[in-house]
Design a protein around this motif. Sequence first.
Motif, short mmCIF file in Angstrom:
data_model
loop_
_atom_site.label_atom_id
_atom_site.label_comp_id
_atom_site.label_asym_id
_atom_site.label_seq_id
_atom_site.Cartn_x
_atom_site.Cartn_y
_atom_site.Cartn_z
N ASN A 123 0.82 -1.22 0.00
CA ASN A 123 0.00 0.00 0.00
C ASN A 123 0.85 1.27 0.00
O ASN A 123 1.95 1.29 0.56
CB ASN A 123 -0.93 0.01 1.22
CG ASN A 123 -1.92 -1.13 1.19
OD1 ASN A 123 -2.41 -1.51 0.12
ND2 ASN A 123 -2.21 -1.69 2.36
N TYR A 124 0.31 2.32 -0.59
CA TYR A 124 1.01 3.60 -0.73
C TYR A 124 0.40 4.66 0.18
O TYR A 124 -0.84 4.76 0.29
CB TYR A 124 0.89 4.11 -2.17
CG TYR A 124 1.74 3.37 -3.17
CD1 TYR A 124 2.92 3.93 -3.66
CD2 TYR A 124 1.36 2.13 -3.66
CE1 TYR A 124 3.70 3.27 -4.60
CE2 TYR A 124 2.13 1.46 -4.60
CZ TYR A 124 3.29 2.04 -5.07
OH TYR A 124 4.06 1.37 -5.99
N SER A 125 1.26 5.49 0.82
CA SER A 125 0.75 6.57 1.65
C SER A 125 -0.16 7.49 0.82
O SER A 125 -0.02 7.57 -0.40
CB SER A 125 1.90 7.36 2.28
OG SER A 125 2.73 7.96 1.32
N ASN A 185 -2.01 -8.13 -10.13
CA ASN A 185 -0.84 -7.97 -9.27
C ASN A 185 0.37 -7.40 -9.99
O ASN A 185 0.59 -7.69 -11.18
CB ASN A 185 -0.45 -9.32 -8.66
CG ASN A 185 -1.55 -9.87 -7.79
OD1 ASN A 185 -1.98 -9.24 -6.82
ND2 ASN A 185 -2.03 -11.05 -8.13
N ARG A 186 1.15 -6.64 -9.21
CA ARG A 186 2.43 -6.13 -9.70
C ARG A 186 3.54 -6.72 -8.83
O ARG A 186 3.33 -6.94 -7.63
CB ARG A 186 2.49 -4.61 -9.60
CG ARG A 186 1.46 -3.87 -10.47
CD ARG A 186 2.02 -2.54 -10.92
NE ARG A 186 3.27 -2.82 -11.61
CZ ARG A 186 4.32 -2.02 -11.62
NH1 ARG A 186 4.28 -0.88 -10.98
NH2 ARG A 186 5.40 -2.35 -12.27
N PRO A 187 4.72 -6.93 -9.40
CA PRO A 187 5.86 -7.33 -8.57
C PRO A 187 6.26 -6.18 -7.65
O PRO A 187 5.87 -5.04 -7.90
CB PRO A 187 6.96 -7.60 -9.60
CG PRO A 187 6.63 -6.75 -10.77
CD PRO A 187 5.12 -6.70 -10.81
N ALA A 188 7.03 -6.48 -6.60
CA ALA A 188 7.58 -5.42 -5.75
C ALA A 188 8.43 -4.51 -6.63
O ALA A 188 9.21 -4.98 -7.46
CB ALA A 188 8.44 -6.04 -4.65
N HIS A 189 8.24 -3.21 -6.44
CA HIS A 189 8.92 -2.25 -7.32
C HIS A 189 9.10 -0.92 -6.61
O HIS A 189 8.44 -0.65 -5.60
CB HIS A 189 8.10 -2.05 -8.60
CG HIS A 189 6.73 -1.49 -8.34
ND1 HIS A 189 5.68 -2.29 -7.92
CD2 HIS A 189 6.23 -0.23 -8.39
CE1 HIS A 189 4.61 -1.54 -7.74
NE2 HIS A 189 4.91 -0.29 -8.01
N ILE A 190 9.98 -0.10 -7.16
CA ILE A 190 10.27 1.23 -6.61
C ILE A 190 10.23 2.22 -7.76
O ILE A 190 10.90 2.02 -8.79
CB ILE A 190 11.64 1.23 -5.90
CG1 ILE A 190 11.59 0.25 -4.71
CG2 ILE A 190 12.00 2.64 -5.43
CD1 ILE A 190 12.91 -0.40 -4.40
N HIS A 191 9.42 3.27 -7.59
CA HIS A 191 9.26 4.27 -8.66
C HIS A 191 10.29 5.38 -8.56
O HIS A 191 10.64 5.79 -7.45
CB HIS A 191 7.89 4.94 -8.54
CG HIS A 191 6.73 4.04 -8.76
ND1 HIS A 191 6.15 3.87 -9.99
CD2 HIS A 191 6.02 3.27 -7.90
CE1 HIS A 191 5.12 3.04 -9.88
NE2 HIS A 191 5.02 2.65 -8.63
N PHE A 192 10.69 5.90 -9.71
CA PHE A 192 11.63 7.03 -9.79
C PHE A 192 11.16 8.07 -10.80
O PHE A 192 10.76 7.72 -11.91
CB PHE A 192 13.00 6.57 -10.30
CG PHE A 192 13.80 5.75 -9.33
CD1 PHE A 192 13.53 4.40 -9.15
CD2 PHE A 192 14.84 6.33 -8.61
CE1 PHE A 192 14.27 3.64 -8.26
CE2 PHE A 192 15.59 5.56 -7.73
CZ PHE A 192 15.31 4.22 -7.55
FE FE Z 1 3.63 1.33 -7.93
#
Ligand code: FE
Length: 281
Positions: A162-164, A217-224
């Motif tokens: 989950n995202y803030s 579903n999405r894999p674990a990821h980090i956005h930039f």
């Molecule tokens: Fe995302």
Amino acid sequence: MSHSFIQQDDVQKLLREGAGLNGPEGNERFKSIIHRLLGDICTLIDDYNVTQEEFWHAVNYLHELGGRQEAALLAAGLGLEHFLDLRQEAIESRLSSETGTPRTIEGPLYVANAPLADGYARMDDGKDAGDVMWLHGQVTDVHGQPVAGAIVDIWHANTLGNYSFFDQSQSDYNLRRRIRTDAEGRYSVRSILPSGYGCPPDGPTQKLLDQLGRHGNRPAHIHFFVSAPGFKHLTSQINLNGDQYLWDDFAFATRDGLIADPVKVNDPALIQQRDLDGEHT
Ligand code: FE
Ligand code: MBD
């Protein structure tokens, strides 16, 4: 059985009127796009013999999609956001042969104005007992020259995916930071290891995906986001190797060159060293 009502003169007239093509007012590009869209919808209704019941079901679906603010999530899930990326890349590759880090989709969960720090930031508020994640990198131009003072805007999910802001149980800007690169173009953060994202199971996007026989579903990821004066803005992500959805992402964002291999650090001395490095940067 198809009756091709769309070919009738009165239907063609209706579509032109509906798109405002009979008058001089309005925006020409917008009018012609709406005209095309109306025609395509009517052709589809003809070709599939869409019933009144099905039509109003679709209208209600759009209401639900808007009410739940999932329109952008559906655009990602249908691959439309990835399509836009592929298209932009094709256009840019005609203009320039320069290549850098590949771009990939932004997704619907970015929030602007995250806290800004120099060189190093801690991204988590300490309330989530996740594995500590150290992330560091260097921003360079396409020739490999470091870019000092670039803004690296990073956002990712917590251990529940989950995202803030979208998840009110998290503090504002938890797991969202902007870091300004140092003189060598470097940045580093301490955060927690994210989990993959899953569409809200009771939401309209997942409902549609169910009908397609697809997961959400999405894999674990980090956005930039990476930006610097005089440079093109980069929107990208890293996807974490080892995740079962790495190459089965419902939003099609995983790309070669954007896969990170997390290295597990167990050595207490090394862990302490990393903590000190972060604080001193
Ligand atoms: Fe995302
Ligand atoms: C996400 O976290 C995301 O990155 C995308 C593209 C879609 C839904 C959730």
